[in-house]
Scaffold this motif. Structure first.
Motif, mmCIF file in Angstrom:
data_model
loop_
_atom_site.group_PDB
_atom_site.id
_atom_site.type_symbol
_atom_site.label_atom_id
_atom_site.label_comp_id
_atom_site.label_asym_id
_atom_site.label_seq_id
_atom_site.Cartn_x
_atom_site.Cartn_y
_atom_site.Cartn_z
ATOM 1 N N ALA A 12 0.857 -1.193 0.000
ATOM 2 C CA ALA A 12 0.000 0.000 0.000
ATOM 3 C C ALA A 12 0.886 1.233 0.000
ATOM 4 N N GLY A 13 0.685 2.118 -0.966
ATOM 5 C CA GLY A 13 1.522 3.301 -1.087
ATOM 6 C C GLY A 13 2.747 3.051 -1.946
ATOM 7 N N HIS A 14 2.602 2.194 -2.948
ATOM 8 C CA HIS A 14 3.774 1.783 -3.743
ATOM 9 C C HIS A 14 4.355 2.910 -4.587
ATOM 10 N N ASN A 15 3.616 3.987 -4.806
ATOM 11 C CA ASN A 15 4.151 5.110 -5.569
ATOM 12 C C ASN A 15 4.886 6.118 -4.694
ATOM 13 N N GLY A 16 4.774 5.969 -3.384
ATOM 14 C CA GLY A 16 5.462 6.880 -2.477
ATOM 15 C C GLY A 16 6.922 6.510 -2.301
ATOM 16 N N MET A 17 7.650 7.333 -1.561
ATOM 17 C CA MET A 17 9.083 7.098 -1.378
ATOM 18 C C MET A 17 9.346 5.750 -0.709
ATOM 19 N N VAL A 18 8.660 5.464 0.390
ATOM 20 C CA VAL A 18 8.914 4.225 1.118
ATOM 21 C C VAL A 18 8.341 3.027 0.375
ATOM 22 N N GLY A 19 7.115 3.160 -0.112
ATOM 23 C CA GLY A 19 6.490 2.047 -0.816
ATOM 24 C C GLY A 19 7.260 1.630 -2.053
ATOM 25 N N SER A 20 7.748 2.600 -2.820
ATOM 26 C CA SER A 20 8.502 2.269 -4.029
ATOM 27 C C SER A 20 9.831 1.606 -3.677
ATOM 28 N N ALA A 21 10.428 2.016 -2.555
ATOM 29 C CA ALA A 21 11.672 1.377 -2.111
ATOM 30 C C ALA A 21 11.417 -0.058 -1.683
ATOM 31 N N ILE A 22 10.280 -0.306 -1.036
ATOM 32 C CA ILE A 22 9.940 -1.673 -0.649
ATOM 33 C C ILE A 22 9.731 -2.535 -1.888
ATOM 34 N N ALA A 66 1.405 3.321 2.998
ATOM 35 C CA ALA A 66 0.624 4.479 2.551
ATOM 36 C C ALA A 66 0.352 5.411 3.730
ATOM 37 N N ALA A 67 0.492 6.707 3.492
ATOM 38 C CA ALA A 67 0.211 7.699 4.535
ATOM 39 C C ALA A 67 0.188 9.081 3.919
ATOM 40 N N LYS A 68 -0.492 9.996 4.606
ATOM 41 C CA LYS A 68 -0.400 11.416 4.258
ATOM 42 C C LYS A 68 0.754 11.972 5.075
ATOM 43 N N VAL A 69 1.792 12.486 4.402
ATOM 44 C CA VAL A 69 3.000 12.920 5.109
ATOM 45 C C VAL A 69 3.380 14.335 4.702
ATOM 46 N N GLY A 70 4.214 14.956 5.542
ATOM 47 C CA GLY A 70 4.701 16.296 5.247
ATOM 48 C C GLY A 70 5.605 16.787 6.354
ATOM 49 N N LEU A 88 -8.013 6.861 8.826
ATOM 50 C CA LEU A 88 -8.852 6.072 7.929
ATOM 51 C C LEU A 88 -8.037 5.076 7.118
ATOM 52 N N ILE A 89 -6.906 5.497 6.596
ATOM 53 C CA ILE A 89 -6.061 4.585 5.816
ATOM 54 C C ILE A 89 -5.675 3.363 6.650
ATOM 55 N N GLU A 90 -5.198 3.611 7.862
ATOM 56 C CA GLU A 90 -4.766 2.513 8.735
ATOM 57 C C GLU A 90 -5.927 1.602 9.116
ATOM 58 N N ALA A 91 -7.019 2.202 9.551
ATOM 59 C CA ALA A 91 -8.158 1.407 9.995
ATOM 60 C C ALA A 91 -8.722 0.568 8.853
ATOM 61 N N ASN A 92 -8.847 1.162 7.680
ATOM 62 C CA ASN A 92 -9.412 0.431 6.546
ATOM 63 C C ASN A 92 -8.541 -0.753 6.143
ATOM 64 N N ILE A 93 -7.232 -0.536 6.047
ATOM 65 C CA ILE A 93 -6.349 -1.608 5.589
ATOM 66 C C ILE A 93 -6.201 -2.697 6.643
ATOM 67 N N ILE A 94 -5.967 -2.327 7.883
ATOM 68 C CA ILE A 94 -5.743 -3.343 8.923
ATOM 69 C C ILE A 94 -6.998 -4.171 9.161
#
Length: 325
Positions: A12-22, A66-70, A88-94
């Motif tokens: 989840a969040g594969h287009n983000g910095m961490v997700g793409s690295a994973i 996946a997360a909203k970050v800044g 919401l992201i965490e609750a929905n996925i978990i």
């Protein structure tokens, strides 16, 4: 170690910095069934959509990157967005992972879960022992909730849901927005633009005295996969049902002043560095205690100087993507 390269692995969040690295790390290790969905394909804030996704895909492992970050400015100006979207992201996925029988999940948190004045270096048991840093409290509370969701499903249902708490991350795929980026990408862009624009100084938020620890995102990805692949008995022996998360960091830090000097060197900026003391510093120091993850057999391999060179090279090759932002 429990490596099944044929497993269906959802990032989840594969287009983000961490997700793409994973994804890069999994691919390099020979994983052949990596499941992804872009935001246009799956809105992770939409509970029905997330449940339909898990129902329609047989998932063996899930990485919740996946997360909203800044950075400080983004967190301070949009606190409602940061807590609401991340909860919401965490609750929905978990919850969907549990309901549709996903055996193993890894939740990626943040070092901001620890109190502002936590004893340094910050050990996992510092969680919930003091007041959080005010500028990112909503985001931190959402991340703490993610840890506790994983712990609660483990305790009540016997799930194997794990959590890792990275220190400050940087590297390829980072956000180089002029106003809403974290410290390293923000400094890299500011020094680069100053050099390109012929400016003679760069102004940096705060006093320059706070100390921070930084981890290259490819090291974070390697640590995440390492923790995911640990046998259940090994992982559980290193944690407790009420303290299930593991810190990920380098175990060393530097001042923002020293970091700025290193960034100036990498970007070949030769002007002056000045600090704006009217801007917030955040926590005075944030250094992770990495005893636990080292005992589990993992250490970082990318030092800060090499990591900054890599991050800057990525920015230079992608700077057109950030023009006007």
């Amino acid at each position: 170690m429990n490596r099944n390269t044929g497993a269906a692995v959802y990032v989840a969040g594969h287009n983000g910095m961490v997700g793409s690295a994973i994804v890069r790390r999994l691919t390099s290790l020979g994983y052949v069934n990596i499941v992804t969905a872009s935001h246009s394909e799956l809105d992770l804030v939409d509970q029905r959509a997330v449940r339909a996704f898990f129902e329609g895909n047989h998932i063996d492992q899930a990485y919740l990157a996946a997360a909203k970050v800044g950075g400080i400015e983004a967190n301070d100006s949009s606190p409602a967005d940061f807590i609401y979207d991340n909860l919401l992201i965490e609750a929905n996925i978990i919850k969907s992972a549990h309901d549709f029988g996903v055996p193993r999940l890894l939740f990626l948190g943040s070092s901001c879960i620890y109190p502002k004045f936590a004893h340094q270096p910050m050990a996992e048991d510092a969680l919930l022992t003091g007041t959080l840093e005010a500028t990112n409290e909503p985001y931190a509370i959402a991340k703490i909730a993610g840890i506790k969701l994983c712990e609660s499903f483990n305790r009540q249902y016997g799930r194997d849901y794990r959590s890792v708490m990275p220190t400050n991350l940087y590297g390829p795929g980072d956000n180089y927005h002029a106003s809403f980026s974290h410290v390293i990408p923000g400094l890299l862009r500011r020094f680069h633009d100053a050099r390109e624009g012929g400016e003679d100084k760069v102004v940096i938020w705060g006093s320059g005295s706070p100390r921070r620890e930084f981890l290259h995102v490819d090291d974070m990805a390697a640590a995440s996969v390492h923790i995911m692949e640990l046998d259940r008995e090994v992982y559980q022996a290193s944690t407790t049902p009420m303290l299930s998360h593991v810190n990920v960091g380098t175990g060393s830090d530097c001042s923002i002043n020293d970091l700025a000097s290193a960034v100036a060197k990498v970007t070949r900026f030769t002007g002056r560095l000045t600090f704006d003391n009217s801007k917030p510093d955040g926590a005075p120091r944030k250094l992770m205690d990495v005893t636990r993850i080292q005992a589990l057999g993992w250490k970082p391999t990318i030092d800060l100087e090499d990591g900054l060179e890599d991050a800057y090279a990525w920015f230079v090759s992608h700077q057109a993507d950030f023009r006007g932002r």
